[in-house]
Design a protein around this motif. Structure first.
Motif, PDB file in Angstrom:
ATOM      1  N   GLY A 105      96.051  38.157  28.807  1.00  0.00           N
ATOM      2  CA  GLY A 105      97.149  38.782  28.070  1.00  0.00           C
ATOM      3  C   GLY A 105      97.039  38.623  26.561  1.00  0.00           C
ATOM      4  N   TRP A 106      95.971  37.967  26.087  1.00  0.00           N
ATOM      5  CA  TRP A 106      95.743  37.798  24.653  1.00  0.00           C
ATOM      6  C   TRP A 106      95.085  39.040  24.069  1.00  0.00           C
ATOM      7  CZ3 TRP A 106      96.560  33.698  21.129  1.00  0.00           C
ATOM      8  CH2 TRP A 106      97.203  32.564  21.689  1.00  0.00           C
ATOM      9  N   HIS A 107      95.467  39.375  22.849  1.00  0.00           N
ATOM     10  CA  HIS A 107      94.809  40.467  22.137  1.00  0.00           C
ATOM     11  C   HIS A 107      94.549  40.047  20.695  1.00  0.00           C
ATOM     12  CE1 HIS A 107      94.923  43.471  25.302  1.00  0.00           C
ATOM     13  NE2 HIS A 107      96.158  43.108  25.580  1.00  0.00           N
ATOM     14  N   GLU A 108      93.660  40.795  20.091  1.00  0.00           N
ATOM     15  CA  GLU A 108      93.194  40.475  18.751  1.00  0.00           C
ATOM     16  C   GLU A 108      93.221  41.742  17.896  1.00  0.00           C
ATOM     17  OE1 GLU A 108      88.983  39.774  18.753  1.00  0.00           O
ATOM     18  OE2 GLU A 108      89.045  38.469  17.005  1.00  0.00           O
ATOM     19  N   LEU A 109      93.419  41.546  16.618  1.00  0.00           N
ATOM     20  CA  LEU A 109      93.249  42.662  15.679  1.00  0.00           C
ATOM     21  C   LEU A 109      92.341  42.118  14.580  1.00  0.00           C
ATOM     22  CD1 LEU A 109      96.030  45.061  14.345  1.00  0.00           C
ATOM     23  CD2 LEU A 109      93.986  44.479  13.034  1.00  0.00           C
ATOM     24  N   TYR A 142      89.470  46.207  15.710  1.00  0.00           N
ATOM     25  CA  TYR A 142      89.142  46.112  17.131  1.00  0.00           C
ATOM     26  C   TYR A 142      89.697  44.826  17.729  1.00  0.00           C
ATOM     27  CZ  TYR A 142      85.587  42.829  15.537  1.00  0.00           C
ATOM     28  OH  TYR A 142      84.958  41.759  14.954  1.00  0.00           O
ATOM     29  N   CYS A 143      89.647  44.761  19.046  1.00  0.00           N
ATOM     30  CA  CYS A 143      89.995  43.539  19.777  1.00  0.00           C
ATOM     31  C   CYS A 143      88.750  43.114  20.530  1.00  0.00           C
ATOM     32  CB  CYS A 143      91.144  43.803  20.751  1.00  0.00           C
ATOM     33  SG  CYS A 143      91.386  42.489  21.955  1.00  0.00           S
ATOM     34  N   ASP A 144      88.403  41.857  20.405  1.00  0.00           N
ATOM     35  CA  ASP A 144      87.183  41.362  21.050  1.00  0.00           C
ATOM     36  C   ASP A 144      87.492  40.426  22.218  1.00  0.00           C
ATOM     37  OD1 ASP A 144      84.450  41.371  21.318  1.00  0.00           O
ATOM     38  OD2 ASP A 144      84.117  39.735  19.913  1.00  0.00           O
ATOM     39  N   ILE A 145      88.775  40.406  22.625  1.00  0.00           N
ATOM     40  CA  ILE A 145      89.162  39.450  23.667  1.00  0.00           C
ATOM     41  C   ILE A 145      89.131  40.079  25.062  1.00  0.00           C
ATOM     42  CG2 ILE A 145      91.020  37.978  24.560  1.00  0.00           C
ATOM     43  CD1 ILE A 145      91.931  37.592  21.649  1.00  0.00           C
ATOM     44  N   CYS A 146      89.767  41.238  25.213  1.00  0.00           N
ATOM     45  CA  CYS A 146      89.923  41.810  26.553  1.00  0.00           C
ATOM     46  C   CYS A 146      88.727  42.680  26.939  1.00  0.00           C
ATOM     47  CB  CYS A 146      91.234  42.583  26.655  1.00  0.00           C
ATOM     48  SG  CYS A 146      91.414  43.871  25.436  1.00  0.00           S
ATOM     49  N   CYS A 147      88.835  43.276  28.100  1.00  0.00           N
ATOM     50  CA  CYS A 147      87.740  43.991  28.776  1.00  0.00           C
ATOM     51  C   CYS A 147      86.751  44.729  27.874  1.00  0.00           C
ATOM     52  CB  CYS A 147      88.306  44.966  29.801  1.00  0.00           C
ATOM     53  SG  CYS A 147      89.516  46.118  29.146  1.00  0.00           S
ATOM     54  N   SER A 154      88.695  51.813  23.894  1.00  0.00           N
ATOM     55  CA  SER A 154      90.154  51.903  23.838  1.00  0.00           C
ATOM     56  C   SER A 154      90.754  50.814  22.953  1.00  0.00           C
ATOM     57  CB  SER A 154      90.763  51.857  25.245  1.00  0.00           C
ATOM     58  OG  SER A 154      90.554  50.603  25.819  1.00  0.00           O
ATOM     59  N   MET A 155      90.022  49.727  22.733  1.00  0.00           N
ATOM     60  CA  MET A 155      90.532  48.649  21.890  1.00  0.00           C
ATOM     61  C   MET A 155      90.016  48.792  20.449  1.00  0.00           C
ATOM     62  SD  MET A 155      92.675  47.050  23.800  1.00  0.00           S
ATOM     63  CE  MET A 155      93.206  45.866  22.580  1.00  0.00           C
ATOM     64  N   GLN A 156      90.144  50.004  19.924  1.00  0.00           N
ATOM     65  CA  GLN A 156      89.705  50.295  18.569  1.00  0.00           C
ATOM     66  C   GLN A 156      90.845  50.956  17.802  1.00  0.00           C
ATOM     67  OE1 GLN A 156      86.462  49.749  17.402  1.00  0.00           O
ATOM     68  NE2 GLN A 156      85.731  48.976  19.375  1.00  0.00           N
TER      69      GLN A 156
HETATM   70 CU   LIG Z   1      92.655  43.375  23.554  1.00  0.00          CU
END
Ligand SMILES: [Cu+2]
Length: 163
Positions: A105-109, A142-147, A154-156
């Motif tokens: 459930g963690w996300h990054e920016l 971007y997010c480098d934590i999830c899938c 999609s995390m861009q």
């Molecule tokens: Cu994420």
């Protein structure tokens, strides 16, 4: 004699097999309807909760702060626009629960060029402050934590710095 007994055996065998097929391995109709109804109800409750959870960001939105929500589907909004040299508050929220096996459930920016690396835990939000660069331009975040991490399309997102 042997022929007769064989055919008789076959006849008996096929008749019992024929009877056992419709009843064996199947639950009574009322029970099947009950089980189906219970599953449908549970699925409906989970779906409704997910939608409500998505609509309500965790934490109280801070006035004046840009709201950015992250979930497994990506960033919302996926594009941010700020003015050059502007100091901006960004309230970054994770809409996902800790139940997500991928990243918990963690996300990054993250924007490497600007030294930004914000992380937020499941169903929580945090306000981050940064000063936009003095020259206009666009920056990928971007997010480098999830899938899939950084490679996940999609995390861009995109930060645009205007004059
Ligand atoms: Cu994420």
């Amino acid at each position: 004699m042997t022929r007769r007994s064989t055919s008789r055996y076959r006849a008996d065998h096929s008749s019992t097999a024929g009877q056992s097929v419709p009843t064996g391995g199947r639950l009574p109709r009322w029970l099947r309807i009950g089980v189906f109804g219970t599953i449908a109800l549970v699925v409906a409750i989970v779906a409704v909760n997910l939608v409500i959870g998505r609509l309500q960001p965790p934490g109280t939105p801070q006035a004046g702060a840009l709201q950015v929500h992250a979930s497994m589907e990506g960033f919302d909004p996926g594009e941010l626009t700020v003015k050059a040299s502007q100091t901006v508050d960004v309230q970054f929220a994770s809409m996902d629960t800790a139940m997500h096996s991928d990243g918990g459930g963690w996300h990054e920016l993250a924007i490497e060029a600007l030294g930004i690396d914000w992380k937020v835990g499941p169903e929580s939000s945090k306000v981050f402050t940064f000063t936009a660069p003095s020259t206009p331009g666009t920056y990928q975040f971007y997010c480098d934590i999830c899938c899939g991490g950084k490679a996940n399309p999609s995390m861009q997102g995109k930060l645009t710095v205007t004059a």
